[in-house]
Design an enzyme around this catalytic site. Sequence first.
Site, PDB file in Angstrom:
ATOM      1  N   HIS A 378     -28.100  12.756  16.741  1.00  0.00           N
ATOM      2  CA  HIS A 378     -27.441  12.527  18.035  1.00  0.00           C
ATOM      3  C   HIS A 378     -26.045  13.125  18.080  1.00  0.00           C
ATOM      4  O   HIS A 378     -25.464  13.266  19.158  1.00  0.00           O
ATOM      5  CB  HIS A 378     -27.415  11.022  18.370  1.00  0.00           C
ATOM      6  CG  HIS A 378     -26.408  10.213  17.622  1.00  0.00           C
ATOM      7  ND1 HIS A 378     -26.730   9.443  16.532  1.00  0.00           N
ATOM      8  CD2 HIS A 378     -25.084  10.025  17.823  1.00  0.00           C
ATOM      9  CE1 HIS A 378     -25.659   8.817  16.093  1.00  0.00           C
ATOM     10  NE2 HIS A 378     -24.644   9.163  16.862  1.00  0.00           N
ATOM     11  N   ASP A 408     -32.927  10.340  12.971  1.00  0.00           N
ATOM     12  CA  ASP A 408     -31.563  10.585  13.452  1.00  0.00           C
ATOM     13  C   ASP A 408     -30.735  11.333  12.418  1.00  0.00           C
ATOM     14  O   ASP A 408     -29.570  11.002  12.163  1.00  0.00           O
ATOM     15  CB  ASP A 408     -30.878   9.275  13.846  1.00  0.00           C
ATOM     16  CG  ASP A 408     -29.621   9.513  14.694  1.00  0.00           C
ATOM     17  OD1 ASP A 408     -29.519  10.606  15.279  1.00  0.00           O
ATOM     18  OD2 ASP A 408     -28.764   8.619  14.758  1.00  0.00           O
ATOM     19  N   SER A 479     -20.071   8.493  13.531  1.00  0.00           N
ATOM     20  CA  SER A 479     -21.485   8.857  13.367  1.00  0.00           C
ATOM     21  C   SER A 479     -21.620  10.115  12.521  1.00  0.00           C
ATOM     22  O   SER A 479     -20.952  11.128  12.759  1.00  0.00           O
ATOM     23  CB  SER A 479     -22.129   9.095  14.733  1.00  0.00           C
ATOM     24  OG  SER A 479     -22.242   7.888  15.448  1.00  0.00           O
TER      25      SER A 479
END
Length: 525
Positions: A378, A408, A479
């Site tokens: 992402h 992911d 992230s």
Amino acid sequence: MPSCATIISTPKQTVHIVGQPAGSTYYANDKKLKSKPLNNGTAGAVSVRLPRKKKSELLIKHAGYKDYSETLYPTKRNAVAYLNWIPIVGALGQLAVGVSNGDDTNFLGTGLLLGVGGVLIDNSTGASKRLNKEEIRPNMLALPTALAGGQTIQCGLMNVRIKGGDKMGNLIIENDPEEILYFGKSLDIDAEHLKANINSTLKELGYNVPGTEGQSVFSTGSSSRYTLQGEMRDVKYDIYASSKYEALARFETRCNVEITWKLLNQNRQTVLEQKTAGTSVKFVKGGNAAFEDAFENSLYAFLNNPAVAPALAKPATATAALESKPALISIHRNKQPTSATDNGITLAARSVVIMETANGHGSGCIISPDGYIVTNAHVVGDEQQIQVHLSDGLKAQGKVVRVNPEMDLALVKIEVDGLTAFQLPVASLADIGADVFAIGTPADKELGQTVTKGIISGRRKIEGHSFLQTDVSINGGNSGGALVNRSGQLLGIVNAKLIGRGIEGIGFAIPAEQVTDALQLKFTE
């Protein structure tokens, strides 16, 4: 010869329809028409009868094809109607030479009655009119054939490479250009709206489109096996008006688009690429209808490519499914460096980078000295190139070489050697309650390699995947960053946190020992 056009031509006109599939169904103003085959050697050619007096919105339907519509207008004069003027001219001629007796008077009256009566009758029935077209050649597109139980597919990206203010076409009144039409003013389209339309169209055609994009707190990538991307660089858009007076004008809006389509697999490899054009004519003044129809026609043209169906077919056997896995990527593995002055956290921070994208930034973990970096799927989104900021201030262009949206995870390569890299573990090094540190770039790029401390709160199995739960401070931009122990060993890849009223200190990381298999990596010493 009273009402000549009504008697000879009748109030309905014959229109030939040529080029459509045989067995099509025809409608005019939502009423079904009877059709008569034409003996002209063209398969499917028919004639239909349409009223002369009013416009007819003709609709052609055929199973397996996109509907075709066209509007016909009674704009021309039926030449037969001029026969009504013969008795009028004769009567007026008699009047010109003088009326001498009762018989002549009767002839004059009869001539005027017949002629004027014929004109009035023909006008009332519409027989004096003629439609603007006597033949229609519809271009009916075959609908793509979806595979039953085929692979999942979803539109992941639609790029509109046209800027506001770019010239698209003209407003043409009575064949003379009167006004230039600009993108963003005369035609307003949104990339996200187009993306949603594509997914909706794929569903309507029977393709296997997931109900959602697989987005959750644990995975924000697409769960589809194949991703469709489009890039539009050119739109031709013209509006035609028959009169400068809008109340009297008939309008046509013509649109042509060219789009480059790409079908990508989960590893970001292009399976198929094709540039297709779509055209459309709508009998309205401007608006988005002609564009959206042309856009859809371009999509149909791509989906009708014979290479699409084999790509979306599921592997026939379990062995074939295993063989469909991507080839292993060989990566150099060095031992974790040691230093008498630097502790493990300091060394670990050197292995964490900033991943800058068009939509913001995230973090990444260097896993080989020759430039391979692991981050979240992402974080990279649908981009192919990423700007990478190293801990020493160096910037490098990164190429996305592999993505696993379900996990992911993404793999990025920069052409830089001699980097300080993490060593991916082959087994879990995380213990419940042990101190851990998150290293990443929270909130702003100026905060690169920020270190925060917490503990391992637990191990969780969510949506079929394993996660490390931690109370370490995590913010937007973390992230893809590292979760490490005090020795600087990589424990996990930070990917999510829970946010909400009353929620604090619940973050998640992907166990580092799962990265090798998820991205199909092969390490060499």
